[in-house]
Motif scaffolding. Structure first.
Motif, PDB file in Angstrom:
ATOM      1  N   LEU A  11       0.851  -1.187   0.000  1.00 60.62           N
ATOM      2  CA  LEU A  11       0.000   0.000   0.000  1.00 60.62           C
ATOM      3  C   LEU A  11       0.888   1.239   0.000  1.00 60.62           C
ATOM      4  O   LEU A  11       1.828   1.339   0.796  1.00 60.62           O
ATOM      5  CB  LEU A  11      -0.888  -0.009   1.237  1.00 60.62           C
ATOM      6  N   GLN A  13       0.826   5.748  -0.915  1.00 59.53           N
ATOM      7  CA  GLN A  13       0.030   6.924  -1.252  1.00 59.53           C
ATOM      8  C   GLN A  13       0.318   7.371  -2.673  1.00 59.53           C
ATOM      9  O   GLN A  13       1.402   7.129  -3.213  1.00 59.53           O
ATOM     10  CB  GLN A  13       0.346   8.059  -0.278  1.00 59.53           C
ATOM     11  N   PRO A  88      -3.767   6.377  -8.195  1.00 51.21           N
ATOM     12  CA  PRO A  88      -4.788   5.404  -7.748  1.00 51.21           C
ATOM     13  C   PRO A  88      -5.180   4.419  -8.854  1.00 51.21           C
ATOM     14  O   PRO A  88      -5.463   3.255  -8.558  1.00 51.21           O
ATOM     15  CB  PRO A  88      -5.961   6.302  -7.347  1.00 51.21           C
ATOM     16  N   THR A  91      -3.643   0.898  -9.124  1.00 57.75           N
ATOM     17  CA  THR A  91      -4.039  -0.160  -8.203  1.00 57.75           C
ATOM     18  C   THR A  91      -4.460  -1.407  -8.975  1.00 57.75           C
ATOM     19  O   THR A  91      -5.325  -1.345  -9.855  1.00 57.75           O
ATOM     20  CB  THR A  91      -5.187   0.311  -7.302  1.00 57.75           C
ATOM     21  N   THR A 117      -1.636  -1.362  -4.088  1.00 60.78           N
ATOM     22  CA  THR A 117      -2.759  -0.492  -3.815  1.00 60.78           C
ATOM     23  C   THR A 117      -2.248   0.930  -3.621  1.00 60.78           C
ATOM     24  O   THR A 117      -1.359   1.159  -2.786  1.00 60.78           O
ATOM     25  CB  THR A 117      -3.527  -0.934  -2.557  1.00 60.78           C
ATOM     26  N   SER A 119      -3.368   4.691  -2.662  1.00 58.34           N
ATOM     27  CA  SER A 119      -4.440   5.467  -2.050  1.00 58.34           C
ATOM     28  C   SER A 119      -4.345   6.933  -2.490  1.00 58.34           C
ATOM     29  O   SER A 119      -3.254   7.460  -2.699  1.00 58.34           O
ATOM     30  CB  SER A 119      -4.359   5.372  -0.535  1.00 58.34           C
TER      31      SER A 119
END
Length: 120
Positions: A11, A13, A88, A91, A117, A119
């Motif tokens: 994950l 950003q 994003p 992803t 992923t 975010s």
């Protein structure tokens, strides 16, 4: 037994970076192209990038040009995907593959996939 094992997903950003690795074993890949594909939920699996095991010519999808870099280390039998400026829409589950050159098409071997992923 041929194995392609991905690692490095996670994950992050938006705007961040990740590096995926693919460790290849079980045969000689010198006549193959190695590639990365991805599949987002509800979408078809799509080509991301490919590299020839010998010679190092690379091919990138338009959606990742200038942001992702594919490379390989022949001594380690490992391929990498450096992903910068992640969005994003990047992803997806990312799959390592080995297939016919130059763009790893058709794919002969698949890895099990690693989740990325991003975010917002």
């Amino acid at each position: 037994q041929v194995q392609l094992v991905e690692s490095g997903g996670g994950l992050v950003q938006a705007g961040g970076s990740l590096r995926l690795s693919c460790a290849a074993s079980g045969r000689t890949f010198s006549n193959y192209a190695m590639g990365w594909f991805r599949q987002a939920p509800g979408k078809e699996r799509e080509f991301v990038a490919a590299i020839r095991w010998n010679g190092g010519s690379t091919y990138d999808a338009n959606s990742v040009k200038g942001r992702f870099t594919i490379s390989r280390d022949n001594a380690k039998n490992t391929m990498y995907l450096q992903m910068n400026s992640l969005k994003p829409e990047d992803t997806a589950v990312y799959y390592c593959a080995a297939g016919l050159p130059p763009r790893c098409n058709p794919v002969v071997y698949w890895g099990q996939g690693t989740q990325v992923t991003v975010s917002s």
